[in-house]
Design a protein around this motif. Structure first.
Motif, short mmCIF file in Angstrom:
data_model
loop_
_atom_site.label_atom_id
_atom_site.label_comp_id
_atom_site.label_asym_id
_atom_site.label_seq_id
_atom_site.Cartn_x
_atom_site.Cartn_y
_atom_site.Cartn_z
N LEU A 1 27.29 20.01 44.89
CA LEU A 1 26.61 19.66 43.65
C LEU A 1 25.37 20.53 43.44
CD1 LEU A 1 26.73 17.60 41.35
CD2 LEU A 1 25.14 16.20 42.63
N MET A 2 24.63 20.80 44.52
CA MET A 2 23.41 21.60 44.38
C MET A 2 23.75 23.05 44.04
SD MET A 2 20.75 19.87 44.59
CE MET A 2 20.79 18.09 44.63
N GLY A 3 24.84 23.56 44.61
CA GLY A 3 25.27 24.91 44.24
C GLY A 3 25.58 24.98 42.76
N MET A 4 26.35 24.00 42.29
CA MET A 4 26.70 23.96 40.87
C MET A 4 25.44 23.83 40.02
SD MET A 4 27.44 21.72 38.18
CE MET A 4 27.87 20.10 38.82
N MET A 5 24.54 22.94 40.43
CA MET A 5 23.33 22.71 39.64
C MET A 5 22.46 23.98 39.58
SD MET A 5 20.45 19.82 40.31
CE MET A 5 21.40 18.34 40.09
N THR A 6 22.35 24.68 40.71
CA THR A 6 21.57 25.91 40.72
C THR A 6 22.13 26.92 39.72
OG1 THR A 6 21.19 25.52 43.07
CG2 THR A 6 20.60 27.68 42.23
N GLY A 7 23.46 26.98 39.63
CA GLY A 7 24.07 27.97 38.75
C GLY A 7 24.07 27.56 37.30
N VAL A 8 24.17 26.26 37.02
CA VAL A 8 24.48 25.81 35.67
C VAL A 8 23.28 25.22 34.94
CG1 VAL A 8 25.77 24.02 34.47
CG2 VAL A 8 26.93 25.49 36.08
N ALA A 9 22.36 24.57 35.67
CA ALA A 9 21.33 23.77 34.99
C ALA A 9 20.40 24.63 34.14
CB ALA A 9 20.52 22.99 36.02
N GLY A 10 20.07 25.84 34.61
CA GLY A 10 19.18 26.69 33.83
C GLY A 10 19.74 26.96 32.44
N GLY A 11 21.03 27.31 32.39
CA GLY A 11 21.64 27.58 31.09
C GLY A 11 21.71 26.34 30.22
N MET A 12 21.85 25.16 30.85
CA MET A 12 21.90 23.94 30.05
C MET A 12 20.56 23.65 29.39
SD MET A 12 24.29 21.38 32.31
CE MET A 12 23.64 19.96 31.47
N VAL A 13 19.47 23.79 30.15
CA VAL A 13 18.15 23.54 29.57
C VAL A 13 17.85 24.60 28.50
CG1 VAL A 13 15.70 23.30 30.03
CG2 VAL A 13 17.36 22.43 31.66
N ARG A 14 18.25 25.86 28.77
CA ARG A 14 18.09 26.91 27.77
C ARG A 14 18.74 26.50 26.45
NH1 ARG A 14 22.08 31.33 29.04
NH2 ARG A 14 23.38 29.68 28.18
N ASP A 15 19.98 26.01 26.51
CA ASP A 15 20.67 25.63 25.28
C ASP A 15 20.01 24.43 24.61
OD1 ASP A 15 22.40 27.68 25.72
OD2 ASP A 15 24.06 26.45 26.43
N MET A 16 19.49 23.49 25.43
CA MET A 16 18.83 22.34 24.83
C MET A 16 17.54 22.75 24.13
SD MET A 16 19.40 19.50 27.77
CE MET A 16 18.25 18.30 27.10
N LEU A 17 16.79 23.69 24.73
CA LEU A 17 15.55 24.15 24.09
C LEU A 17 15.86 24.82 22.76
CD1 LEU A 17 13.43 25.55 27.04
CD2 LEU A 17 12.83 23.68 25.53
N ALA A 18 16.98 25.54 22.69
CA ALA A 18 17.36 26.19 21.44
C ALA A 18 18.18 25.26 20.57
CB ALA A 18 18.14 27.47 21.74
N PRO B 1 24.86 22.14 25.04
CA PRO B 1 25.16 23.13 26.08
C PRO B 1 26.64 23.49 26.09
CG PRO B 1 23.68 21.47 26.93
CD PRO B 1 24.06 21.04 25.54
N MET B 2 26.95 24.78 25.94
CA MET B 2 28.33 25.23 25.89
C MET B 2 29.08 24.82 27.15
SD MET B 2 28.97 26.41 23.07
CE MET B 2 30.63 27.04 23.39
N VAL B 3 28.36 24.77 28.26
CA VAL B 3 29.00 24.48 29.52
C VAL B 3 29.61 23.08 29.51
CG1 VAL B 3 27.06 23.46 30.75
CG2 VAL B 3 28.65 24.89 31.97
N LEU B 4 29.12 22.21 28.62
CA LEU B 4 29.67 20.85 28.56
C LEU B 4 30.93 20.78 27.73
CD1 LEU B 4 26.50 18.65 28.00
CD2 LEU B 4 27.67 19.18 30.11
N ARG B 5 31.30 21.86 27.07
CA ARG B 5 32.36 21.70 26.09
C ARG B 5 33.69 22.31 26.48
NH1 ARG B 5 29.50 21.20 20.30
NH2 ARG B 5 30.88 19.47 19.98
N GLU B 6 33.77 23.64 26.54
CA GLU B 6 35.12 24.16 26.64
C GLU B 6 35.40 25.15 27.74
OE1 GLU B 6 37.46 24.76 22.75
OE2 GLU B 6 35.35 24.72 22.27
N GLU B 7 34.41 25.93 28.15
CA GLU B 7 34.74 27.04 29.02
C GLU B 7 34.89 26.62 30.47
OE1 GLU B 7 32.31 30.33 28.54
OE2 GLU B 7 32.82 30.56 26.44
#
Lengths: 251, 251, 251
Positions: free
Chosen positions: B123-140, B144-150
């Motif tokens: 879980l921590m490996g996944m979070m390290t890789g994915v969480a930054g992009g999720m917060v980036r998308d929320m700020l903009a 978050p695209m990662v929640l949808r299709e890819e």
């Protein structure tokens, strides 16, 4: 000195909490929504700072006075809600600049006391001042204004550099505090008064030559628009503030 | 070995920071907005990981090199903003996959070093890789695209399982790192190339029999639509990627 | 006693995770999106609580059973996705109220065990119950419903005050737990049944006298609308729930 900073800190919390109350009214929230936006704006930045620095319980767990101050502020705002609209012009932006300047000094000061590097202290000062307002805007589903046009974070960074720099040069504490406060406040008030802003960068779609009759057809691309063939050219343009037609009005 | 991982980590931070810069341009932010999106994407995942693990100061407080790397990256991006648009096709998605694979290994590695259970490490490996992009998308203000299709997080999870599994089997460190990198990278690059995606689940409104002349009238329900009597039937449908007409374009 | 609370805690995690799954379907996410929304809702509040309290690794790092429970819940939801829509009426809101009541007690209990002040314990109980759902709504790009109209957080605060108050009076643990659960549950179920809500505060634009033919022209201001001269008057109005025409439907 420390007692003065403590009381000024409380004043900063009150002002930031009021900006949360105003945004809560603008997005039509109930009293609990007001309380959350007020708390997030008033103590959110410091909370994030303490969690990142890993100092154990965050500051308002150790000293719940901050929570009482926010409770009383929101309570008074609800009782006197007829007068909230008077806050949004004139008074609030100036008071907010004052709170920002204070939070920057407090964040940088706490970080340096933990023997952290100067760059981290500048960043923590900025984060203490800016992060609360960013989360407030995200909760109300706005793109944080601080990310877009105003000289807000820039003022916080300048104030943090002033404090950390003077501290590194061995300047006495009160002098470093005063210069840092003056730097942040001065830049921020100047930005409010003259509507100063940094240039923004925008993704611009240039229609392909065949369909582009006139260059006036250039328009800012909607984000993630489906690109149909023939592919239009995409460029990044720097847009100076005076070219921008959007008005600035923050809550 | 460790020095190699350290430099690869820096490369991952640069690539993730650039993806933040590109999104900042797409949503028309100023240089500070660029800096925030770049920092959040580049070090946000690791920050959340360190805060959840409770390891005291997060990694970039202890080693501010990460901050300097982000500052220089954004500075160069601003100087060379005429060339940013070239990043968004071809180069960036591939480099981003590389950064993702590295961050997964680093997150899982750090967690296992703290004697945490394997599931937490994945879980921590996944979070390290994915969480930054999720917060980036929320700020903009994007979902978050990662929640949808890819196939993005799925690749990160597979890479984390590979690393933790090989580590549990007593495989030598470099082998576990290499297999994990290959797993994440391979899955992610395959997903980019063949537009692979997981099926999505959607809330579908079925008009009541009296008004439903043809089954073609079925439509995806707008979220939280007011339900008027007679109540339409609501079902959850699985939508396979090939049925989806939306294009995929990430910044 | 403690074993009972542990199992009830797991039940609360399952229910909150299911509410995340339902919202994921409503916003058309893939299985990973389901997993993230389920995890954020189920363990997000407690994670934030543990990070703010600075207790080292958060609870689900120490006891990964929580993660397995969420994995199995989402797995079963995906297998049985044909039946998810049955959850959103009747069952889920009631079960969610049950989970909220439990999380409030657990959050307040853990905080008091750390010798924290009562106000902090009330806040932590509320945060444990409410924060997960708030982040869930932000990830799905909704204004968190809890900030707007329902008596949700208010019930959590009342339950927290009941627990902390009885604990301070020296009441036996099981009694304090029971009274707190009954308070939160009772208020929340009453709010669901009779559609109780707190009044909201809204920013109202009053057209200037020259153009205001009838008072019926008053309308709620769009946030941050450009104010053209002559400046309309702006007031904050309290809007009682029965005046509100919006329907309440939560996922």
């Amino acid at each position: 000195m420390n007692a003065l900073i403590y009381w000024l800190d409380m004043a900063g919390v009150i002002v930031f909490a009021l900006s949360g109350v105003v945004l809560a009214c603008r997005t039509r929230m109930d009293p609990f929504g007001m309380l959350v936006l007020a708390a997030v704006t008033g103590i959110g930045g410091g909370t994030l700072r303490d969690m990142v620095l890993g100092v154990g319980p965050v500051f308002w767990v150790t000293d719940p006075t901050y929570l009482w101050v926010i409770l009383v502020t929101v309570g008074l705002a609800i009782i006197g809600f007829h007068y909230i609209h008077r806050l949004s012009r004139g008074f609030l932006p100036v008071a907010d600049a004052f709170g920002l300047a204070l939070f920057v000094v407090i964040g940088a000061h706490k970080t340096l006391q933990l023997q952290m590097p100067g760059l981290v202290a500048v960043l923590m000062g900025m984060m203490t001042g800016v992060a609360g307002g960013m989360v407030r805007d995200m909760l109300a589903r706005r793109v944080p204004m601080v990310l877009r046009e105003e000289i807000y974070a820039t003022a916080a960074i300048a104030g943090g550099i002033a404090y950390v720099g003077l501290d590194a040069l061995g300047a006495p504490g009160p002098l470093a505090v005063a210069v840092s406060l003056a730097t942040t406040l001065g830049l921020r008030l100047a930005a409010i008064h003259w509507h100063l802003a940094l240039p923004t960068f925008a993704w611009v779609v240039i229609p392909s030559a065949s369909e582009a009759a006139s260059p006036a057809d250039q328009k800012v691309a909607p984000p993630a628009s489906p690109h149909e063939p023939p592919r239009p050219k995409v460029r990044v343009r720097m847009i100076r503030p005076e070219q921008s037609r959007r008005r600035k009005n923050r809550p």
